[in-house]
Design a protein around this motif. Structure first.
Motif, PDB file in Angstrom:
ATOM      1  N   ALA A  57      -5.176   5.408  -9.445  1.00  0.00           N
ATOM      2  CA  ALA A  57      -6.423   6.030  -9.009  1.00  0.00           C
ATOM      3  C   ALA A  57      -6.746   5.701  -7.559  1.00  0.00           C
ATOM      4  O   ALA A  57      -7.110   6.588  -6.783  1.00  0.00           O
ATOM      5  N   VAL A  58      -6.610   4.431  -7.170  1.00  0.00           N
ATOM      6  CA  VAL A  58      -7.011   3.999  -5.836  1.00  0.00           C
ATOM      7  C   VAL A  58      -5.923   4.277  -4.812  1.00  0.00           C
ATOM      8  O   VAL A  58      -6.207   4.724  -3.695  1.00  0.00           O
ATOM      9  N   MET A  59      -4.676   3.981  -5.148  1.00  0.00           N
ATOM     10  CA  MET A  59      -3.532   4.220  -4.263  1.00  0.00           C
ATOM     11  C   MET A  59      -2.475   4.972  -5.061  1.00  0.00           C
ATOM     12  O   MET A  59      -1.535   4.378  -5.579  1.00  0.00           O
ATOM     13  N   PRO A  60      -2.609   6.275  -5.198  1.00  0.00           N
ATOM     14  CA  PRO A  60      -1.781   7.057  -6.132  1.00  0.00           C
ATOM     15  C   PRO A  60      -0.276   6.880  -5.943  1.00  0.00           C
ATOM     16  O   PRO A  60       0.462   6.761  -6.922  1.00  0.00           O
ATOM     17  N   SER A  61       0.206   6.858  -4.716  1.00  0.00           N
ATOM     18  CA  SER A  61       1.655   6.772  -4.495  1.00  0.00           C
ATOM     19  C   SER A  61       2.219   5.439  -4.963  1.00  0.00           C
ATOM     20  O   SER A  61       3.307   5.381  -5.540  1.00  0.00           O
ATOM     21  N   LEU A  62       1.491   4.354  -4.730  1.00  0.00           N
ATOM     22  CA  LEU A  62       1.969   3.048  -5.171  1.00  0.00           C
ATOM     23  C   LEU A  62       1.966   2.961  -6.697  1.00  0.00           C
ATOM     24  O   LEU A  62       2.873   2.386  -7.294  1.00  0.00           O
ATOM     25  N   GLY A  63       0.933   3.526  -7.320  1.00  0.00           N
ATOM     26  CA  GLY A  63       0.929   3.551  -8.775  1.00  0.00           C
ATOM     27  C   GLY A  63       2.089   4.332  -9.343  1.00  0.00           C
ATOM     28  O   GLY A  63       2.680   3.960 -10.364  1.00  0.00           O
ATOM     29  N   PHE A  64       2.460   5.422  -8.666  1.00  0.00           N
ATOM     30  CA  PHE A  64       3.592   6.230  -9.122  1.00  0.00           C
ATOM     31  C   PHE A  64       4.899   5.443  -9.047  1.00  0.00           C
ATOM     32  O   PHE A  64       5.772   5.603  -9.906  1.00  0.00           O
ATOM     33  N   VAL A  65       5.054   4.605  -8.023  1.00  0.00           N
ATOM     34  CA  VAL A  65       6.275   3.810  -7.884  1.00  0.00           C
ATOM     35  C   VAL A  65       6.489   2.947  -9.119  1.00  0.00           C
ATOM     36  O   VAL A  65       7.596   2.881  -9.677  1.00  0.00           O
ATOM     37  N   PHE A  66       5.439   2.284  -9.588  1.00  0.00           N
ATOM     38  CA  PHE A  66       5.579   1.409 -10.745  1.00  0.00           C
ATOM     39  C   PHE A  66       5.728   2.201 -12.036  1.00  0.00           C
ATOM     40  O   PHE A  66       6.395   1.749 -12.966  1.00  0.00           O
ATOM     41  N   LEU A  67       5.121   3.373 -12.114  1.00  0.00           N
ATOM     42  CA  LEU A  67       5.330   4.217 -13.284  1.00  0.00           C
ATOM     43  C   LEU A  67       6.777   4.678 -13.361  1.00  0.00           C
ATOM     44  O   LEU A  67       7.391   4.683 -14.440  1.00  0.00           O
ATOM     45  N   GLU A  68       7.334   5.086 -12.246  1.00  0.00           N
ATOM     46  CA  GLU A  68       8.718   5.594 -12.238  1.00  0.00           C
ATOM     47  C   GLU A  68       9.713   4.489 -12.555  1.00  0.00           C
ATOM     48  O   GLU A  68      10.678   4.704 -13.302  1.00  0.00           O
ATOM     49  N   THR A  69       9.507   3.307 -11.994  1.00  0.00           N
ATOM     50  CA  THR A  69      10.482   2.230 -12.173  1.00  0.00           C
ATOM     51  C   THR A  69      10.289   1.458 -13.465  1.00  0.00           C
ATOM     52  O   THR A  69      11.164   0.678 -13.842  1.00  0.00           O
ATOM     53  N   GLY A  70       9.170   1.657 -14.165  1.00  0.00           N
ATOM     54  CA  GLY A  70       8.917   0.864 -15.357  1.00  0.00           C
ATOM     55  C   GLY A  70       8.819   1.610 -16.661  1.00  0.00           C
ATOM     56  O   GLY A  70       8.822   0.989 -17.726  1.00  0.00           O
TER      57      GLY A  70
ATOM     58  N   TRP B  44      14.006  -1.343   8.953  1.00  0.00           N
ATOM     59  CA  TRP B  44      14.646  -2.664   9.017  1.00  0.00           C
ATOM     60  C   TRP B  44      14.466  -3.272  10.405  1.00  0.00           C
ATOM     61  O   TRP B  44      14.159  -4.460  10.544  1.00  0.00           O
ATOM     62  N   ASP B  45      14.686  -2.483  11.452  1.00  0.00           N
ATOM     63  CA  ASP B  45      14.601  -2.996  12.810  1.00  0.00           C
ATOM     64  C   ASP B  45      13.191  -3.443  13.166  1.00  0.00           C
ATOM     65  O   ASP B  45      13.012  -4.339  13.988  1.00  0.00           O
ATOM     66  N   LEU B  46      12.204  -2.816  12.570  1.00  0.00           N
ATOM     67  CA  LEU B  46      10.822  -3.202  12.836  1.00  0.00           C
ATOM     68  C   LEU B  46      10.397  -4.398  12.002  1.00  0.00           C
ATOM     69  O   LEU B  46       9.246  -4.813  12.063  1.00  0.00           O
ATOM     70  N   GLY B  47      11.319  -4.957  11.221  1.00  0.00           N
ATOM     71  CA  GLY B  47      10.983  -6.113  10.403  1.00  0.00           C
ATOM     72  C   GLY B  47      10.069  -5.774   9.254  1.00  0.00           C
ATOM     73  O   GLY B  47       9.318  -6.636   8.770  1.00  0.00           O
ATOM     74  N   GLY B  48      10.104  -4.513   8.789  1.00  0.00           N
ATOM     75  CA  GLY B  48       9.146  -4.076   7.779  1.00  0.00           C
ATOM     76  C   GLY B  48       9.631  -4.131   6.360  1.00  0.00           C
ATOM     77  O   GLY B  48       8.854  -3.920   5.436  1.00  0.00           O
ATOM     78  N   GLY B  49      10.914  -4.388   6.114  1.00  0.00           N
ATOM     79  CA  GLY B  49      11.413  -4.432   4.754  1.00  0.00           C
ATOM     80  C   GLY B  49      12.309  -3.254   4.433  1.00  0.00           C
ATOM     81  O   GLY B  49      12.903  -2.636   5.317  1.00  0.00           O
ATOM     82  N   ALA B  50      12.368  -2.915   3.135  1.00  0.00           N
ATOM     83  CA  ALA B  50      13.288  -1.877   2.651  1.00  0.00           C
ATOM     84  C   ALA B  50      12.522  -0.591   2.364  1.00  0.00           C
ATOM     85  O   ALA B  50      11.531  -0.591   1.629  1.00  0.00           O
ATOM     86  N   LEU B  51      12.982   0.505   2.938  1.00  0.00           N
ATOM     87  CA  LEU B  51      12.399   1.817   2.674  1.00  0.00           C
ATOM     88  C   LEU B  51      12.843   2.290   1.295  1.00  0.00           C
ATOM     89  O   LEU B  51      14.038   2.392   1.016  1.00  0.00           O
ATOM     90  N   LEU B  52      11.894   2.587   0.426  1.00  0.00           N
ATOM     91  CA  LEU B  52      12.195   3.049  -0.929  1.00  0.00           C
ATOM     92  C   LEU B  52      12.178   4.568  -1.043  1.00  0.00           C
ATOM     93  O   LEU B  52      12.912   5.148  -1.836  1.00  0.00           O
ATOM     94  N   GLY B  53      11.316   5.220  -0.291  1.00  0.00           N
ATOM     95  CA  GLY B  53      11.176   6.670  -0.398  1.00  0.00           C
ATOM     96  C   GLY B  53       9.982   7.129   0.405  1.00  0.00           C
ATOM     97  O   GLY B  53       9.489   6.434   1.296  1.00  0.00           O
ATOM     98  N   TRP B  54       9.493   8.309   0.062  1.00  0.00           N
ATOM     99  CA  TRP B  54       8.371   8.886   0.806  1.00  0.00           C
ATOM    100  C   TRP B  54       7.631   9.901  -0.044  1.00  0.00           C
ATOM    101  O   TRP B  54       8.070  10.292  -1.122  1.00  0.00           O
ATOM    102  N   ARG B  55       6.502  10.306   0.489  1.00  0.00           N
ATOM    103  CA  ARG B  55       5.791  11.468  -0.071  1.00  0.00           C
ATOM    104  C   ARG B  55       5.494  12.413   1.080  1.00  0.00           C
ATOM    105  O   ARG B  55       4.755  12.077   1.999  1.00  0.00           O
ATOM    106  N   ARG B  56       6.095  13.607   1.012  1.00  0.00           N
ATOM    107  CA  ARG B  56       5.928  14.588   2.073  1.00  0.00           C
ATOM    108  C   ARG B  56       4.657  15.399   1.857  1.00  0.00           C
ATOM    109  O   ARG B  56       4.110  15.479   0.761  1.00  0.00           O
ATOM    110  N   ALA B  57       4.202  16.036   2.919  1.00  0.00           N
ATOM    111  CA  ALA B  57       3.019  16.880   2.852  1.00  0.00           C
ATOM    112  C   ALA B  57       3.272  18.046   1.897  1.00  0.00           C
ATOM    113  O   ALA B  57       4.331  18.675   1.930  1.00  0.00           O
ATOM    114  N   GLY B  58       2.316  18.319   1.052  1.00  0.00           N
ATOM    115  CA  GLY B  58       2.440  19.411   0.094  1.00  0.00           C
ATOM    116  C   GLY B  58       3.103  19.036  -1.206  1.00  0.00           C
ATOM    117  O   GLY B  58       3.120  19.845  -2.142  1.00  0.00           O
TER     118      GLY B  58
END
Length: 614
Positions: A119-132, A499-513
């Motif tokens: 509800a609060v952060m939909p994309s992050l909630g979807f990550v855990f739904l998909e992987t779990g 990786w070069d920005l020291g940000g960690g591992a890119l898992l995916g994205w959500r595009r516009a639309g």
């Protein structure tokens, strides 16, 4: 339940999911009886899963203890791992005392976190739904480091897995630390390295995000990843690396020696704050289940201080106060609860969530998101509870459209219990457009299946979901903070840049639309045109800066810097910087663990000064 009933329910559900039920065996009997357990050869089992069927938060744990006592009293000692569902945190050490191989899972607490995240952060909630949940495309897997990748950095190894995403490494020393812990110390916290400069060594295990175990192990031996100084097809923002190109190993031998490997300086900016908007929110909660205090804790941990939560239910305020007191007395509330809950203001309303007239008592015009929870009465069938929730979400959506003029302004997440409800919605577009639906029993079952299949993977997944986990956090980063308008970049390009920005591992994205995020895109080498649209976001598994601060000064994976839980990301931050940021976060309540002051990012996590777990 009778055998015929169990067979019918399982076969219908598995047939709908396209699975073969022929390998499932059914037996009617009491799990607290040693005789019945011997009939199913319990001592010879590889794994034992104990799940509660009553959904009674305060009586289920006693039944679980009875089953474990029966397992422990079998004539032949049981060597299998026993995974039991518990509701009260204080019961966890009791399980291991009765049966050392037993582990209790607070599966319902995980579901509560995912509901609030959705509800609060939909994309992050979807990550855990998909992987779990085992119903989506991707899952986490652990695989051994291939022999020919020994001595290669995590960043350089990523391009060799075309069907999977390399998320991090579990070092060999992590297993040694776990083996050295005594019984009374409990299980060792999982350790995960998310630093692209970590050098792979023998004994390390790779955490992969992939659709299957075979895809996680598939290596593209004829492809390497190099950085070039070639002119990109679109302008590159100042301070960012040029796009990375995939080249065959044969081509590399013919490349000009002038090719260089670009490494950016350490940059801030891939941290996160509690709420992407940075503004107080108004959250509606329809329904008061027995674990509603967990829901409030989760909301308090993810919204900006000063937010309001309006709870509507037909249950009295006296009942809610009684449940909240039992919740704390049972050990589910932690120290610092009062301070934590001061971050939000809770308004309790007594009313029927299905009545449009009573729903108008809620502040609908300023509502940012709404949760419709499964308020299951004692002995009530799951289907009856789901029908009430569907009636509530239909009524709520109708009023929201009337009041706000836009049904999409308020994110609505509805909890459902019965598998048949899930099957109905999968075939009904008219109902699905009303909002997002979370099938809590499916998530709980997926968590148990993950724990039984590979305990190490489940521990990492649970730590990532835990606001105070030590493995890092999954964050949502606006794409315009990483790319410029009009750039054409592939997944590998963006992955290398993160990786070069020291940000960690890119898992995916959500595009516009697109309604749902895409994890581990199928065509990782394909170029995609990116815009400055603020609705586009990148999903990143980011390390905890506490680890970076503790391990500063030694290269990751070097002999002089043995891995520890607080040195996984050495060299990313100057000494003391992460501690100073965390101290400031604890005073203001504005930043999460691992956060840096960038006001447009979202993360799963809480300041460690707020000692509570939703």
């Amino acid at each position: 339940r009778p055998v015929n009933e169990m067979q019918q329910l399982a076969r219908m559900h598995l047939h709908f999911e396209g699975l073969d039920p022929s390998g499932v065996r059914y037996r009617c009997g009491s799990p607290v009886s040693r005789t019945e357990l011997m009939k199913v050869s319990a001592p010879a089992a590889a794994d034992v899963v104990i799940m509660d069927c009553s959904r009674s938060a305060f009586g289920a744990d006693q039944h679980t203890v009875e089953i474990l006592m029966a397992l422990g009293a079998l004539p032949n000692p049981m060597t299998a791992d026993a995974i039991a569902e518990v509701y009260n945190e204080q019961g966890l050490p009791v399980l291991r005392t009765i049966l050392p191989s037993a582990e209790g899972l607070l599966a319902r607490r995980d579901v509560s976190r995912i509901l609030v995240l959705r509800a609060v952060m939909p994309s992050l909630g979807f990550v855990f739904l998909e992987t779990g949940s085992f119903r989506r495309r991707n899952r986490f897997y652990f695989v051994d480091v291939p022999k020919r990748m020994l001595g290669v950095t995590i960043r350089d190894a990523c391009a060799h897995f075309p069907d999977a995403v390399l998320c991090g490494v579990r070092p060999e020393s992590a297993d040694e630390d776990a083996a050295a812990r005594s019984f009374f110390e409990g299980p060792a916290p999982p350790q995960l390295v998310c630093d692209g400069a970590w050098v792979l060594r023998e004994g390390d295990r790779l955490l992969m995000l992939a659709p299957s175990a075979s895809a996680a192990r598939h290596i593209d031996g004829d492809v390497a990843l190099v950085a070039t100084v070639a002119t990109p097809t679109s302008p590159t923002p100042p301070g960012f690396p040029p796009p990375l190109l995939r080249r065959s190993r044969h081509t590399l031998e013919e490349e000009d020696a002038s090719l260089v490997s670009w490494r950016s300086p350490v940059r801030k900016g891939l941290g996160s704050v509690i709420d992407p908007s940075g503004k107080p929110r108004t959250v509606l909660v329809l329904g008061c289940p027995l674990d509603f205090p967990d829901i409030l804790h989760a909301i308090a941990g993810l919204v900006t201080p000063g937010s309001e939560v309006h709870v509507m239910s037909s249950r009295s305020t006296e009942w809610r106060d009684h449940v909240a007191r039992r919740h704390v007395a049972a050990g589910r509330g932690r120290t610092g609860t009062t301070e934590h809950m001061q971050r939000i203001k809770v308004h309790h309303i007594v009313g029927d969530v299905r009545s449009e007239c009573e729903l108008r008592a809620l502040p609908l015009e300023k509502a940012d998101c709404a949760l419709v929870l499964a308020e299951q009465e004692e002995g009530e069938a799951p289907a009856a509870c789901d029908s009430r929730n569907l009636a509530a979400v239909v009524a709520l959506r109708a009023i929201l459209t009337e009041v706000t003029g836009s049904p999409k302004k308020c994110k609505v997440v509805t909890e459902l219990l019965d598998p048949k409800s899930q099957q109905v919605l999968d075939r009904n577009n008219t109902v699905r457009v009303l909002g997002s639906f979370v099938y809590s029993n499916c998530v709980s079952a997926g968590a148990f299946a993950m724990a039984a299949a590979e305990r190490a993977v489940f521990e990492i997944w649970r730590e990532l979901l835990d606001p105070q986990g030590c493995c890092g956090h999954i964050v949502s980063v606006p794409a315009h903070d990483i790319v410029s308008d009009g750039e054409e970049l592939s997944f590998y390009d963006l992955q290398g840049r993160v990786w070069d920005l020291g940000g960690g591992a890119l898992l995916g994205w959500r595009r516009a639309g697109e309604r749902y995020p895409e994890l581990g895109p199928v065509s990782k080498a394909g170029l995609r045109k990116w815009s400055g649209c603020r609705s586009e976001e990148l999903l990143i598994l980011r390390p905890d800066p506490m680890d970076a601060a503790a391990g500063h000064g030694s290269a990751p994976g070097s002999a002089s810097a043995p891995y520890s839980a607080r040195s996984a990301c050495s060299g990313l931050y100057p000494p003391g910087e992460a501690e100073a940021e965390r101290h400031a976060c604890g005073n203001s309540g504005a930043h999460l663990p691992g956060s840096l002051p960038v006001p447009t990012l979202g993360c799963v996590g809480l300041p460690r000064s707020f000692d509570s777990t939703p």
